[in-house]
Design an enzyme around this catalytic site. Sequence first.
Site, PDB file in Angstrom:
ATOM      1  N   HIS A 118      43.690  18.626  19.487  1.00  0.00           N
ATOM      2  CA  HIS A 118      44.643  19.451  20.049  1.00  0.00           C
ATOM      3  C   HIS A 118      44.890  20.636  20.174  1.00  0.00           C
ATOM      4  CE1 HIS A 118      49.378  17.939  19.857  1.00  0.00           C
ATOM      5  NE2 HIS A 118      49.137  19.406  19.676  1.00  0.00           N
TER       6      HIS A 118
ATOM      7  N   ASN B 250      30.485  28.965   2.699  1.00  0.00           N
ATOM      8  CA  ASN B 250      30.206  28.500   4.521  1.00  0.00           C
ATOM      9  C   ASN B 250      31.313  29.432   5.735  1.00  0.00           C
ATOM     10  OD1 ASN B 250      27.672  27.365   3.604  1.00  0.00           O
ATOM     11  ND2 ASN B 250      28.895  25.313   4.595  1.00  0.00           N
TER      12      ASN B 250
ATOM     13  N   THR C  29      24.839  28.324   9.356  1.00  0.00           N
ATOM     14  CA  THR C  29      23.659  27.872   9.705  1.00  0.00           C
ATOM     15  C   THR C  29      24.628  26.198   9.514  1.00  0.00           C
ATOM     16  OG1 THR C  29      22.754  27.203   8.060  1.00  0.00           O
ATOM     17  CG2 THR C  29      21.707  28.557   9.286  1.00  0.00           C
ATOM     18  N   ALA C  30      25.719  26.389   9.436  1.00  0.00           N
ATOM     19  CA  ALA C  30      26.718  24.774   9.211  1.00  0.00           C
ATOM     20  C   ALA C  30      27.440  24.899  10.293  1.00  0.00           C
ATOM     21  CB  ALA C  30      27.404  24.905   7.953  1.00  0.00           C
TER      22      ALA C  30
ATOM     23  N   ASP D 172      24.120  20.958  -0.038  1.00  0.00           N
ATOM     24  CA  ASP D 172      24.753  21.955   0.462  1.00  0.00           C
ATOM     25  C   ASP D 172      26.074  22.025   0.043  1.00  0.00           C
ATOM     26  OD1 ASP D 172      22.742  23.365   0.955  1.00  0.00           O
ATOM     27  OD2 ASP D 172      22.839  22.648   3.208  1.00  0.00           O
TER      28      ASP D 172
END
Length: 294
Positions: free
Chosen positions: A158, A147, A188-189, A73
Amino acid sequence: METDFNTIALIGKPDHKGANQTLIALYHYLAGLGLNVVIERRVGEQLGLERAELLEMVELGERADLAIVVGGDGNMLGSARVLSRFDVAVVGVNRGNLGFLTDLSPDSFEQPLERLLAGDYQTEHRFLLEAQVHRHGQLKASNTAMNEAVLHPGKIAHMIEFEVYINGHFMYSQRADGMIVATPTGSTAYSLSAGGPILTPNLNAITLVPMFPHTLSCRPIVIDADAQIKLVVAPTNKTEQMLVSCDGHVSLAVQPGDEIHINKSPYKLKLLHPRGHNYFEVLRSKLGWGSKLF
């Protein structure tokens, strides 16, 4: 062979033996059908195909009718950020891990690819995001993301402070490790790993997922994809090194007091699937969901 795709671009995963083998097989298969094949220069130089025409990515976008991306991907995302500007149809051969965007198997691509070339396929359009960093009212940097665009500190674990505005309306202030702004493709990532919802690809929606927020009441929210998103980084932030990452590949430098504008890009990726493609079948396969009980 009669097909609407007369010039086909091959794009691969550099320094990957398996992907290179698949690219060589694809080249000979397509050339044997009498089609014009061009290869992305960086990976083409590794293949040893003496007569192959090698082009830069932008040149591929200008010349090709169809691009076949061999890899995972991540390779598809990198290609999409360029090829979406040229309305090139794209199909993927999976040589990665999950492969949500790559449908064809490297071991048996011939039959489904032949049907696709003959016009037997499904078309899906996936929109991209455009992320811009503004400083003192001036645009300092921008890029696109397939994405997600992620505001985060340069250091791990941090916390940073920022405000979120939607269509010019103040939504909330946030103390967190960052903010993920994801498309349905990106749901979906990274967004999914951070607890965000899965958005089906046909939705005109964006999800905002805070990263480790310093309040239990803060949850992901889904908004209209045509909304104007603005993240205002507090000028009092002690963390001077902050970034906006686009798909984890391109990073834009951010300083305290900067504004990050994230909007829907005018470009879309034209993604082709073999006939019968089912998104929920992909989810079951890739995420290990249970099969039907009866």
